[in-house]
Design a protein around this motif. Structure first.
Motif, PDB file in Angstrom:
ATOM      1  N   GLU A  79      17.460   8.592 -11.830  1.00 32.04           N
ATOM      2  CA  GLU A  79      16.162   8.456 -11.186  1.00 32.04           C
ATOM      3  C   GLU A  79      15.037   8.418 -12.209  1.00 32.04           C
ATOM      4  O   GLU A  79      14.060   7.662 -12.046  1.00 32.04           O
ATOM      5  N   HIS A  80      15.167   9.203 -13.261  1.00 33.04           N
ATOM      6  CA  HIS A  80      14.109   9.266 -14.265  1.00 33.04           C
ATOM      7  C   HIS A  80      14.254   8.197 -15.350  1.00 33.04           C
ATOM      8  O   HIS A  80      13.251   7.644 -15.812  1.00 33.04           O
ATOM      9  N   LEU A  81      15.475   7.901 -15.761  1.00 30.39           N
ATOM     10  CA  LEU A  81      15.679   6.995 -16.891  1.00 30.39           C
ATOM     11  C   LEU A  81      15.601   5.515 -16.521  1.00 30.39           C
ATOM     12  O   LEU A  81      14.984   4.720 -17.240  1.00 30.39           O
ATOM     13  N   GLU A  82      16.230   5.132 -15.434  1.00 35.38           N
ATOM     14  CA  GLU A  82      16.373   3.713 -15.142  1.00 35.38           C
ATOM     15  C   GLU A  82      15.049   2.977 -14.934  1.00 35.38           C
ATOM     16  O   GLU A  82      14.893   1.837 -15.401  1.00 35.38           O
ATOM     17  N   PRO A  83      14.043   3.564 -14.279  1.00 34.21           N
ATOM     18  CA  PRO A  83      12.787   2.823 -14.091  1.00 34.21           C
ATOM     19  C   PRO A  83      12.046   2.515 -15.385  1.00 34.21           C
ATOM     20  O   PRO A  83      11.217   1.591 -15.413  1.00 34.21           O
ATOM     21  N   VAL A  84      12.319   3.280 -16.450  1.00 33.65           N
ATOM     22  CA  VAL A  84      11.609   3.047 -17.714  1.00 33.65           C
ATOM     23  C   VAL A  84      12.558   2.552 -18.800  1.00 33.65           C
ATOM     24  O   VAL A  84      12.271   2.666 -19.995  1.00 33.65           O
ATOM     25  N   ALA A  85      13.667   1.945 -18.390  1.00 35.06           N
ATOM     26  CA  ALA A  85      14.693   1.513 -19.339  1.00 35.06           C
ATOM     27  C   ALA A  85      14.122   0.628 -20.444  1.00 35.06           C
ATOM     28  O   ALA A  85      14.447   0.806 -21.636  1.00 35.06           O
ATOM     29  N   ALA A  86      13.282  -0.311 -20.081  1.00 32.65           N
ATOM     30  CA  ALA A  86      12.751  -1.247 -21.072  1.00 32.65           C
ATOM     31  C   ALA A  86      11.912  -0.546 -22.138  1.00 32.65           C
ATOM     32  O   ALA A  86      11.820  -1.014 -23.275  1.00 32.65           O
ATOM     33  N   ARG A  87      11.307   0.575 -21.788  1.00 30.76           N
ATOM     34  CA  ARG A  87      10.447   1.311 -22.727  1.00 30.76           C
ATOM     35  C   ARG A  87      11.230   2.343 -23.540  1.00 30.76           C
ATOM     36  O   ARG A  87      10.659   2.988 -24.422  1.00 30.76           O
ATOM     37  N   LEU A  88      12.513   2.494 -23.257  1.00 32.05           N
ATOM     38  CA  LEU A  88      13.322   3.483 -23.976  1.00 32.05           C
ATOM     39  C   LEU A  88      14.132   2.868 -25.117  1.00 32.05           C
ATOM     40  O   LEU A  88      14.793   3.597 -25.863  1.00 32.05           O
ATOM     41  N   ARG A  89      14.084   1.560 -25.244  1.00 32.40           N
ATOM     42  CA  ARG A  89      14.868   0.882 -26.288  1.00 32.40           C
ATOM     43  C   ARG A  89      14.551   1.476 -27.650  1.00 32.40           C
ATOM     44  O   ARG A  89      13.390   1.646 -28.031  1.00 32.40           O
ATOM     45  N   GLY A  90      15.609   1.819 -28.393  1.00 31.29           N
ATOM     46  CA  GLY A  90      15.453   2.373 -29.725  1.00 31.29           C
ATOM     47  C   GLY A  90      15.306   3.883 -29.762  1.00 31.29           C
ATOM     48  O   GLY A  90      15.303   4.482 -30.837  1.00 31.29           O
ATOM     49  N   ARG A  91      15.199   4.515 -28.597  1.00 28.92           N
ATOM     50  CA  ARG A  91      15.067   5.971 -28.558  1.00 28.92           C
ATOM     51  C   ARG A  91      16.443   6.614 -28.359  1.00 28.92           C
ATOM     52  O   ARG A  91      17.415   5.944 -28.007  1.00 28.92           O
ATOM     53  N   THR A  92      16.504   7.907 -28.590  1.00 29.69           N
ATOM     54  CA  THR A  92      17.744   8.661 -28.402  1.00 29.69           C
ATOM     55  C   THR A  92      17.585   9.614 -27.229  1.00 29.69           C
ATOM     56  O   THR A  92      16.641  10.408 -27.183  1.00 29.69           O
ATOM     57  N   VAL A  93      18.509   9.508 -26.288  1.00 31.95           N
ATOM     58  CA  VAL A  93      18.527  10.393 -25.129  1.00 31.95           C
ATOM     59  C   VAL A  93      19.711  11.348 -25.270  1.00 31.95           C
ATOM     60  O   VAL A  93      20.849  10.919 -25.485  1.00 31.95           O
ATOM     61  N   VAL A  94      19.433  12.642 -25.150  1.00 31.66           N
ATOM     62  CA  VAL A  94      20.489  13.655 -25.121  1.00 31.66           C
ATOM     63  C   VAL A  94      20.520  14.203 -23.700  1.00 31.66           C
ATOM     64  O   VAL A  94      19.591  14.892 -23.268  1.00 31.66           O
ATOM     65  N   ASN A  95      21.564  13.856 -22.978  1.00 34.03           N
ATOM     66  CA  ASN A  95      21.675  14.286 -21.587  1.00 34.03           C
ATOM     67  C   ASN A  95      22.449  15.600 -21.521  1.00 34.03           C
ATOM     68  O   ASN A  95      23.664  15.632 -21.713  1.00 34.03           O
ATOM     69  N   LEU A  96      21.740  16.685 -21.248  1.00 30.79           N
ATOM     70  CA  LEU A  96      22.367  18.002 -21.142  1.00 30.79           C
ATOM     71  C   LEU A  96      22.520  18.430 -19.682  1.00 30.79           C
ATOM     72  O   LEU A  96      22.736  19.608 -19.394  1.00 30.79           O
ATOM     73  N   THR A  97      22.443  17.462 -18.795  1.00 31.83           N
ATOM     74  CA  THR A  97      22.706  17.691 -17.371  1.00 31.83           C
ATOM     75  C   THR A  97      24.216  17.746 -17.168  1.00 31.83           C
ATOM     76  O   THR A  97      24.961  16.959 -17.754  1.00 31.83           O
ATOM     77  N   THR A  98      24.691  18.664 -16.346  1.00 27.42           N
ATOM     78  CA  THR A  98      26.125  18.757 -16.081  1.00 27.42           C
ATOM     79  C   THR A  98      26.573  17.577 -15.230  1.00 27.42           C
ATOM     80  O   THR A  98      26.056  17.354 -14.130  1.00 27.42           O
ATOM     81  N   THR A  99      27.514  16.794 -15.763  1.00 24.57           N
ATOM     82  CA  THR A  99      28.051  15.645 -15.042  1.00 24.57           C
ATOM     83  C   THR A  99      29.561  15.605 -15.230  1.00 24.57           C
ATOM     84  O   THR A  99      30.129  16.363 -16.018  1.00 24.57           O
ATOM     85  N   THR A 100      30.211  14.693 -14.519  1.00 23.65           N
ATOM     86  CA  THR A 100      31.636  14.477 -14.742  1.00 23.65           C
ATOM     87  C   THR A 100      31.806  13.552 -15.953  1.00 23.65           C
ATOM     88  O   THR A 100      30.872  12.841 -16.341  1.00 23.65           O
ATOM     89  N   PRO A 101      32.997  13.521 -16.551  1.00 19.99           N
ATOM     90  CA  PRO A 101      33.218  12.607 -17.679  1.00 19.99           C
ATOM     91  C   PRO A 101      32.933  11.145 -17.332  1.00 19.99           C
ATOM     92  O   PRO A 101      32.335  10.418 -18.125  1.00 19.99           O
ATOM     93  N   GLU A 102      33.348  10.712 -16.141  1.00 11.22           N
ATOM     94  CA  GLU A 102      33.132   9.305 -15.799  1.00 11.22           C
ATOM     95  C   GLU A 102      31.658   9.015 -15.540  1.00 11.22           C
ATOM     96  O   GLU A 102      31.180   7.919 -15.840  1.00 11.22           O
ATOM     97  N   GLN A 103      30.925   9.973 -15.012  1.00  9.35           N
ATOM     98  CA  GLN A 103      29.481   9.780 -14.867  1.00  9.35           C
ATOM     99  C   GLN A 103      28.827   9.615 -16.235  1.00  9.35           C
ATOM    100  O   GLN A 103      27.921   8.791 -16.408  1.00  9.35           O
ATOM    101  N   ALA A 104      29.292  10.384 -17.218  1.00 11.31           N
ATOM    102  CA  ALA A 104      28.756  10.256 -18.574  1.00 11.31           C
ATOM    103  C   ALA A 104      29.069   8.880 -19.151  1.00 11.31           C
ATOM    104  O   ALA A 104      28.214   8.247 -19.787  1.00 11.31           O
ATOM    105  N   ARG A 105      30.285   8.393 -18.916  1.00 10.89           N
ATOM    106  CA  ARG A 105      30.658   7.065 -19.425  1.00 10.89           C
ATOM    107  C   ARG A 105      29.837   5.972 -18.740  1.00 10.89           C
ATOM    108  O   ARG A 105      29.441   4.991 -19.376  1.00 10.89           O
ATOM    109  N   SER A 106      29.601   6.140 -17.451  1.00 12.08           N
ATOM    110  CA  SER A 106      28.790   5.161 -16.725  1.00 12.08           C
ATOM    111  C   SER A 106      27.367   5.125 -17.297  1.00 12.08           C
ATOM    112  O   SER A 106      26.792   4.046 -17.481  1.00 12.08           O
ATOM    113  N   SER A 107      26.828   6.297 -17.607  1.00 14.05           N
ATOM    114  CA  SER A 107      25.506   6.346 -18.237  1.00 14.05           C
ATOM    115  C   SER A 107      25.534   5.666 -19.596  1.00 14.05           C
ATOM    116  O   SER A 107      24.564   5.031 -20.009  1.00 14.05           O
ATOM    117  N   GLY A 108      26.654   5.782 -20.284  1.00 14.18           N
ATOM    118  CA  GLY A 108      26.795   5.137 -21.584  1.00 14.18           C
ATOM    119  C   GLY A 108      26.752   3.625 -21.478  1.00 14.18           C
ATOM    120  O   GLY A 108      26.144   2.956 -22.329  1.00 14.18           O
TER     121      GLY A 108
END
Length: 272
Positions: A79-108
């Motif tokens: 919800e927070h990342l996808e709307p600003v995807a174009a403005r995040l290019r070149g930045r580093t995101v550290v996701n410390l939200t608890t997710t499943t392994p496949e959710q993490a891969r999907s985000s990747g």
């Protein structure tokens, strides 16, 4: 833990108990921290420590080079990342939200398409432990980005990189937590059993704790049985293990506290 030589611009999205602890650790480490939370009062509480409060998550996400996300779940991350995807290019995101392994891969997969360096993390600590000697955080994903920001991430606790597979940190996380919950379940079961003899769970805890601590030291010796089973010589036969678990299971039933716990352990340890 080491401090970053030069202050980094870091944003923290999500200021629950854990997100607040992360932001405080970054501020104590001398970094320029922008924070945002859905409930503004939580963000404002960090101003006295030097944080800058963003008026929106989009503003916070585009205010820094390193972005720490610690929100409710995977849906909230997107919800927070996808709307600003174009403005995040070149930045580093550290996701410390608890997710499943496949959710993490999907985000990747999303991050690669958006040109974002993504690191997934699993926090092995409670908020009060952040920054202390007992805390550690598991990380996986963008290895180069992890190396670049490692000294910042070490402000939270020992930083353990477990692989380039974005699902690795989550998988180690849930595996460690699985061991914890299995221990809790066995203690609760044992507590109920010893009470039928006039004993107490408190006394069981006194006796069980040092024994389990000693047994935990054998995990390293057992690991080859999983990693390289063809070369492993078991110190105890499957037949002995099965018989021991069956005896415990029978004793549980005799105490009036039958359970499915030991049947599951038997299938996991000896395969039947």
């Amino acid at each position: 833990m080491t401090n970053q030589a030069a202050a980094q611009r870091v944003s923290v999205i999500g200021l629950g108990a854990m997100g607040t602890a992360l932001a405080k650790a970054l501020l104590a480490g001398g970094h320029e921290v922008t924070v945002w939370n859905r409930t503004p009062a939580r963000a404002e509480a960090l101003v006295a420590d030097g944080a800058r409060v963003a008026t929106s998550s989009a503003e916070a996400l585009t205010a820094a080079d390193l972005l720490i996300v610690c929100v409710l779940d995977d849906a909230a991350v997107r919800e927070h990342l996808e709307p600003v995807a174009a403005r995040l290019r070149g930045r580093t995101v550290v996701n410390l939200t608890t997710t499943t392994p496949e959710q993490a891969r999907s985000s990747g997969r999303w991050a690669r398409a958006a040109g974002v360096e993504l690191i997934d993390g699993g926090i092995m600590a409670i908020p009060d432990m952040i920054g202390g000697p007992g805390a550690f955080v598991l990380y996986s994903g963008a290895g180069a980005a992890f190396a670049r920001y490692r000294s910042v991430l070490e402000l939270f606790g020992a930083a353990e990189f477990v692989g380039e597979d974005l699902g690795a940190a989550a998988m180690y996380d849930v595996s460690i937590l699985g061991g914890m919950y299995a221990m809790f379940a066995a203690f609760h079961q044992g507590g109920a059993m010893v009470r039928t003899t006039g004993g107490t769970a408190a006394r069981l805890a006194e006796l069980m704790t040092p024994f389990l601590q000693a047994m935990a030291t054998t995990l390293t010796a057992q690991a080859p049985g999983i990693d390289t089973p063809a070369e492993y010589v078991q110190p105890q036969s499957d037949e002995f293990t099965a018989a021991a678990i069956d005896l415990i299971d029978k004793s549980a039933a005799e105490s009036g506290n039958p359970t499915e716990l030991y049947g599951g352990l038997r299938r996991t340890l000896v395969g039947r």
